[in-house]
Design an enzyme around this catalytic site. Structure first.
Site, PDB file in Angstrom:
ATOM      1  N   ASP A 384       0.826  -1.198   0.000  1.00 26.42           N
ATOM      2  CA  ASP A 384       0.000   0.000   0.000  1.00 26.42           C
ATOM      3  C   ASP A 384       0.866   1.256   0.000  1.00 26.42           C
ATOM      4  O   ASP A 384       1.730   1.436   0.859  1.00 26.42           O
ATOM      5  CB  ASP A 384      -0.906  -0.020   1.243  1.00 26.42           C
ATOM      6  CG  ASP A 384      -1.936   1.081   1.230  1.00 26.42           C
ATOM      7  OD1 ASP A 384      -2.763   1.097   0.310  1.00 26.42           O
ATOM      8  OD2 ASP A 384      -1.912   1.918   2.150  1.00 26.42           O
ATOM      9  N   GLU A 413       1.404  -0.470  -5.189  1.00 29.49           N
ATOM     10  CA  GLU A 413       0.176   0.310  -5.325  1.00 29.49           C
ATOM     11  C   GLU A 413       0.548   1.785  -5.190  1.00 29.49           C
ATOM     12  O   GLU A 413       0.379   2.395  -4.138  1.00 29.49           O
ATOM     13  CB  GLU A 413      -0.850  -0.103  -4.251  1.00 29.49           C
ATOM     14  CG  GLU A 413      -2.224   0.522  -4.447  1.00 29.49           C
ATOM     15  CD  GLU A 413      -2.462   1.751  -3.583  1.00 29.49           C
ATOM     16  OE1 GLU A 413      -3.486   2.431  -3.788  1.00 29.49           O
ATOM     17  OE2 GLU A 413      -1.638   2.028  -2.694  1.00 29.49           O
TER      18      GLU A 413
END
Length: 657
Positions: A384, A413
């Site tokens: 993330d 990401e």
């Protein structure tokens, strides 16, 4: 002569040949190019020297740390450009080195052939060749062959014929003298398993799989595995599965006030029930998770976890390691922000100390976090927001994990600036999120895919085309209806080597927060209770695309993408071809989700060496029927409300018709 001068001359003399313009050479060898085990890997270089001698060049490949390498001869392409295709047979770190030399026997043979053609005497040339043969010292079978060649030349009445034969040329190509041998520095290559470059990801929230809207468990996920398998996915990806904090817990629709029973955001990790090494108790235990990983493997699925370095204010580390967190001047802990957004339920980790030194204890803990889950069978990690953490941190983490698990896959990401995204790929991330989500027109898609498949980034950055995410409800999907969902699915799954779907996509979920690219009633803040057989779903399209991806070899590659003429700006026409297997798949995709199109297009007969009036056999990969396309120019009609795409497999018949 002064010794230092002599040494300088010797050092320069060893670099008589030029080896430059190497591809791939990432930032001068600072980073590794990427490839897949047992997959063709092309290496290019400019190789030349002074004068007019024949040049030889080769690539030597080695697994990192090993002394012995494998040599592959390069071939001349044009204008001093040389090429070789190699394969690496093991996962992990490798190198390749380009060597070049003046080919003395090759030069002798070329020049002697010219004199023979001009009917000139070659007595001197034969003596020169004999001198060359006496200087060679091969080993093994080639030593015996050279000894026999010398004897035959000495005893023959026609030594020139023997020396000019193809058999002699082949032997000398292997063992001939390599004058002025020049060696370029070794360049790194990282070799992945195929899943790193070719994979289909399905994302779901385990807590949404409980019956009748109840909190789901890992056992509920196990029951759902056949659903994911039958859709044809390879990777089942979960958002964070850890305990969720209660301080500043977010309510439904990201409300700052949580009501009784609100489950909170899984990205606010940590409570008195544990942190990132633990699982949410309502999901089950670590032993339950282990059973899930094994059950997934039995269904041909790998589990991917979201490593989100976000801590709730309730995370145990806040008390046990207070120096691991960013703080304000007054000493209070600093909440995460992405102005104007605020994440009151998340606090920031500290990667560097005030003196500029790394927070090494924290770095080591996160390294151990990845290893902990890898030991439990998780080898796919979606990371993330890695662009908000230091580059050196990720480079060290990935390198450390790969020492024990070279087959690990890291998905970045990072929806951020292009150069930052590409840097993360260079640092070691195997896959990357991309701008595909916001590329909708023919011009946008063509330009973006041409960049990704032809520019230097193709050697390091492997995009994973997610059609949606829990964070991103694209405007196109909000306004396009079912046909738009089908269009974007086909584009994502056929343009990229890897693609991803967040659950709910198959049911065309798209209700937005007004004016935002976010979902109303976002699953990040509440449990979703879905009807997994709801009418109007596009599960058939998903299963079809995943089947074609697995059956057609051409689909396993990314940089083999080509765009072809379709005479309507609303239609994207493209294809992928695999030279080895002959697999050639074409796609027509209607980008307008509301109106039909009748358009002309050109069959790429030139790929088969066929003239404009040639013919190819075609299989409709949707319906399975076969027919023939005669000639280059054809017409097609697509209706978005029927099916906004067509998929063809080309089978050449050869010759003009």
């Amino acid at each position: 002569m002064d010794a230092s001068v002599a040494k300088a001359i010797r050092d320069h003399a060893t670099r008589r040949l030029a080896i430059e313009g190497i591809e791939p050479e990432i930032d001068g060898g600072r980073f590794a190019a990427k490839t897949v085990v047992d997959t063709p890997f092309e290496i290019l270089a400019d190789v030349f020297s002074d004068g007019h001698e024949v040049i030889g060049a080769a690539v030597i490949t080695r697994k990192a740390g090993e002394k012995d390498g494998h040599e592959t001869r390069m071939h001349h392409v044009e204008n001093d450009r040389w090429a070789a295709t190699v394969r690496f047979h093991e996962i992990g770190a490798h190198t390749f080195t380009i060597v070049a030399w003046r080919d003395l026997f090759g030069t002798w043979r070329r020049d002697t052939a010219k004199k023979i053609a001009a009917a000139q005497a070659i007595d001197v040339e034969i003596e020169e060749a004999k001198v060359l043969l006496r200087k060679i010292r091969p080993r093994g079978d080639d030593a015996l062959k050279l000894k026999e060649l010398r004897r035959t030349v000495d005893e023959s009445d026609e030594p020139g014929q023997i020396l000019m034969s193809e058999e002699t040329a082949a032997l000398m190509k292997r063992i001939g003298p390599r004058a002025n041998l020049t060696t370029h520095r070794a360049l790194p290559v990282w070799v992945d398993r195929e899943l790193a470059a070719f994979s289909a990801w399905y994302e779901l929230f385990p807590r949404s799989l409980g019956p009748h809207g109840e909190h789901g468990t890992f056992d509920d996920v196990i029951d759902h595995l056949p659903y994911v398998r039958d859709l044809g996915f390879d990777v089942l990806y979960f958002p964070p599965i850890h305990p969720i904090g209660r301080t500043n817990r977010k309510g439904k629709n990201n409300s700052l006030t949580a009501e009784h029973g609100d489950v909170g955001s899984p990205y606010a990790i940590g409570s008195d029930e544990g942190g990132m090494f633990d699982v949410h108790p309502d999901l089950g235990t670590l032993e339950d998770f282990d059973r899930l990983v094994k059950a997934a493997a039995d269904h041909g699925l790998e589990i991917a976890l979201d490593i989100a370095l976000n801590a709730s204010p309730d995370h145990p580390w806040v008390k046990s390691h207070p120096h691991w967190f960013e703080r304000r001047p007054d000493g209070t802990i600093k909440y995460a922000e992405n102005p104007p957004k605020k994440y009151e339920d998340i606090v920031n980790f500290r990667y560097y100390m005030d003196d500029g030194k790394p927070n090494a204890e924290f770095w080591e803990m996160i390294r151990d976090l990845f290893l902990f889950w890898a030991e439990r069978g998780v080898l796919c990690f979606r990371v993330d927001n890695p662009h908000t953490k230091p580059f050196p941190f990720w480079e060290w983490i990935i390198d450390e994990v790969r020492k024990e698990y070279p087959e690990a896959i890291f998905l970045s990401e990072a929806f951020t600036r292009p150069k930052v995204m590409k840097r993360l790929a260079k640092l070691g991330f195997n896959q990357s999120y991309s701008y595909f989500t916001w590329r909708n027109t023919k011009e946008e898609l063509t330009e973006y895919l041409t960049e990704l498949t032809t520019e230097e980034c193709r050697h390091t950055m492997r995009p994973n085309f997610f059609v949606n995410t829990p964070d991103i409800n694209p405007v196109f999907l909000q306004t396009s209806g079912r046909s738009g969902f089908r269009t974007r699915l086909v584009l994502a799954s056929s343009l990229a080597g890897s693609f991803g779907v967040y659950s709910g996509y198959e049911f065309c979920e798209s209700e937005p927060l007004p004016g935002r690219e976010e979902y109303l009633h976002s699953e990040k803040y509440e449990i979703k209770d879905r009807d997994w057989d709801a009418e109007g779903n596009i599960k058939g399209d998903i299963a079809l695309m995943n089947r074609i991806r697995k059956e057609e070899t051409a689909m396993r590659h990314f940089t083999n993408l080509h765009f072809y003429p379709a005479h309507d700006d609303r239609v994207l026409f493209y294809g992928k071809m695999d030279d080895t297997s002959g697999s050639f798949v074409l796609f027509h995709v209607l980008l307008d989700p509301h109106h039909p199109a009748e358009f002309g297009f050109e069959v790429p007969l030139w790929h088969f060496g066929l003239p404009d009036n040639g013919a190819v056999e075609v299989q409709d990969l949707i319906h399975g029927n076969f027919f023939t396309w005669n000639g280059k120019d054809h017409t097609l009609y697509l209706d978005p409300h029927d099916r906004p795409y067509a998929i063809w497999k080309l089978i050449p018949q050869g010759g003009a018709q």
